[in-house]
Design a protein around this motif. Sequence first.
Motif, PDB file in Angstrom:
ATOM      1  N   TYR A   1       0.778  -1.430  -0.073  1.00 49.49           N
ATOM      2  CA  TYR A   1      -0.024  -0.221  -0.060  1.00 49.49           C
ATOM      3  C   TYR A   1       0.872   1.244  -0.027  1.00 49.49           C
ATOM      4  CZ  TYR A   1      -4.057  -2.903   0.813  1.00 49.49           C
ATOM      5  OH  TYR A   1      -5.078  -3.841   0.881  1.00 49.49           O
ATOM      6  N   GLY A   2       1.944   1.011   0.158  1.00 49.85           N
ATOM      7  CA  GLY A   2       3.242   2.247   0.158  1.00 49.85           C
ATOM      8  C   GLY A   2       4.440   1.912  -0.041  1.00 49.85           C
ATOM      9  N   GLU A   3       5.337   2.963  -0.198  1.00 50.13           N
ATOM     10  CA  GLU A   3       6.638   2.854  -0.162  1.00 50.13           C
ATOM     11  C   GLU A   3       7.366   3.896   0.824  1.00 50.13           C
ATOM     12  OE1 GLU A   3       6.990   2.019  -4.996  1.00 50.13           O
ATOM     13  OE2 GLU A   3       7.597   4.178  -3.971  1.00 50.13           O
ATOM     14  N   LEU A   4       8.344   3.428   1.482  1.00 52.30           N
ATOM     15  CA  LEU A   4       9.328   4.269   2.552  1.00 52.30           C
ATOM     16  C   LEU A   4      10.690   4.361   1.684  1.00 52.30           C
ATOM     17  CD1 LEU A   4       9.692   5.599   4.972  1.00 52.30           C
ATOM     18  CD2 LEU A   4      10.486   3.436   5.862  1.00 52.30           C
ATOM     19  N   HIS A   5      10.845   5.556   1.254  1.00 51.09           N
ATOM     20  CA  HIS A   5      11.908   6.097   0.499  1.00 51.09           C
ATOM     21  C   HIS A   5      13.175   6.501   1.343  1.00 51.09           C
ATOM     22  CE1 HIS A   5      10.440   5.924  -3.752  1.00 51.09           C
ATOM     23  NE2 HIS A   5       9.144   5.711  -2.783  1.00 51.09           N
ATOM     24  N   PHE A   6      13.998   6.040   1.532  1.00 45.73           N
ATOM     25  CA  PHE A   6      15.233   6.859   2.331  1.00 45.73           C
ATOM     26  C   PHE A   6      16.207   7.297   1.068  1.00 45.73           C
ATOM     27  CE2 PHE A   6      13.970   3.160   4.703  1.00 45.73           C
ATOM     28  CZ  PHE A   6      14.115   3.604   5.858  1.00 45.73           C
ATOM     29  N   VAL A   7      16.453   8.864   1.395  1.00 47.66           N
ATOM     30  CA  VAL A   7      17.320   9.520   0.515  1.00 47.66           C
ATOM     31  C   VAL A   7      18.828   9.441   0.991  1.00 47.66           C
ATOM     32  CG1 VAL A   7      17.438  11.770  -0.865  1.00 47.66           C
ATOM     33  CG2 VAL A   7      15.361  11.033  -0.037  1.00 47.66           C
ATOM     34  N   ARG A   8      19.280   8.611   0.454  1.00 45.85           N
ATOM     35  CA  ARG A   8      20.853   8.111   0.988  1.00 45.85           C
ATOM     36  C   ARG A   8      21.631   9.321   1.345  1.00 45.85           C
ATOM     37  NH1 ARG A   8      23.489   3.251   1.234  1.00 45.85           N
ATOM     38  NH2 ARG A   8      22.107   2.162   0.067  1.00 45.85           N
ATOM     39  N   ASN A   9      21.858  10.277   0.325  1.00 43.88           N
ATOM     40  CA  ASN A   9      22.733  11.064   0.406  1.00 43.88           C
ATOM     41  C   ASN A   9      22.262  12.602   0.820  1.00 43.88           C
ATOM     42  OD1 ASN A   9      24.779   9.287  -0.534  1.00 43.88           O
ATOM     43  ND2 ASN A   9      24.052   9.792  -2.673  1.00 43.88           N
ATOM     44  N   ALA A  10      20.989  12.636   1.251  1.00 44.89           N
ATOM     45  CA  ALA A  10      20.598  13.829   1.920  1.00 44.89           C
ATOM     46  C   ALA A  10      20.863  14.378   3.264  1.00 44.89           C
ATOM     47  CB  ALA A  10      18.934  13.819   1.797  1.00 44.89           C
ATOM     48  N   GLY A  11      20.936  15.718   3.527  1.00 39.74           N
ATOM     49  CA  GLY A  11      21.588  15.959   4.830  1.00 39.74           C
ATOM     50  C   GLY A  11      23.008  15.423   5.259  1.00 39.74           C
ATOM     51  N   ALA A  12      23.070  15.028   6.462  1.00 35.60           N
ATOM     52  CA  ALA A  12      24.397  14.398   6.630  1.00 35.60           C
ATOM     53  C   ALA A  12      24.551  13.048   5.982  1.00 35.60           C
ATOM     54  CB  ALA A  12      24.303  14.242   8.392  1.00 35.60           C
ATOM     55  N   GLY A  13      23.728  12.623   5.410  1.00 36.52           N
ATOM     56  CA  GLY A  13      24.151  11.018   4.877  1.00 36.52           C
ATOM     57  C   GLY A  13      23.936  10.033   5.802  1.00 36.52           C
TER      58      GLY A  13
END
Length: 181
Positions: free
Chosen positions: A142-154
């Motif tokens: 019913y959904g996806e959890l995306h982790f933005v690997r290089n965002a912020g402090a990484g």
Amino acid sequence: MASGNDVLSWTSQDPRQSQLFGSYGVLYRFQTDTNNQGQTVTTLWRAIRANKEDRVAKLEWAPNGGLGRAVIGKSTMPMADLVREDPRVYNGRIFNGPDGYHYRWRPAGNPTGDIVLQDHNENVIAFYRPTRPQRYNIGEVYGELHFVRNAGAGVVMHPPLMDTVTVTAMLYRWVIAHPGI
């Protein structure tokens, strides 16, 4: 899928009884049971290798599905501390991460209905995207959890923060679906 993101498909409309998986299999599993005292308890398990899981968190619910107590690693806190209302943002919920910084779940206001997780500098480090139900051999997604690997402090993919992101994403989904808890 945007490059630099790690995406976990999320089964079940009830986030308390669900699994998050990628192309390599199930990474996280929420299991909700009633203990001997009649209390509802959700356990978050993380796969560490084939047929081996570690307990990441235990969520002890108050009666009627209300927020109770969370045990994440060696820390015990009220669940409400993980989804504190942010009066500055509609449906925004804030929490302190294991690194001591503030993080905020909030609606992105985009056509896909994303719920974004911002770090203390307002960088989007993860987001939940609802999807049309799709059947997989692991379950209906019913959904996806995306982790933005290089965002912020990484560091969103590092276990203490990644585990906390997963717990708070589940709690965010629960409190938004059950207002007044």
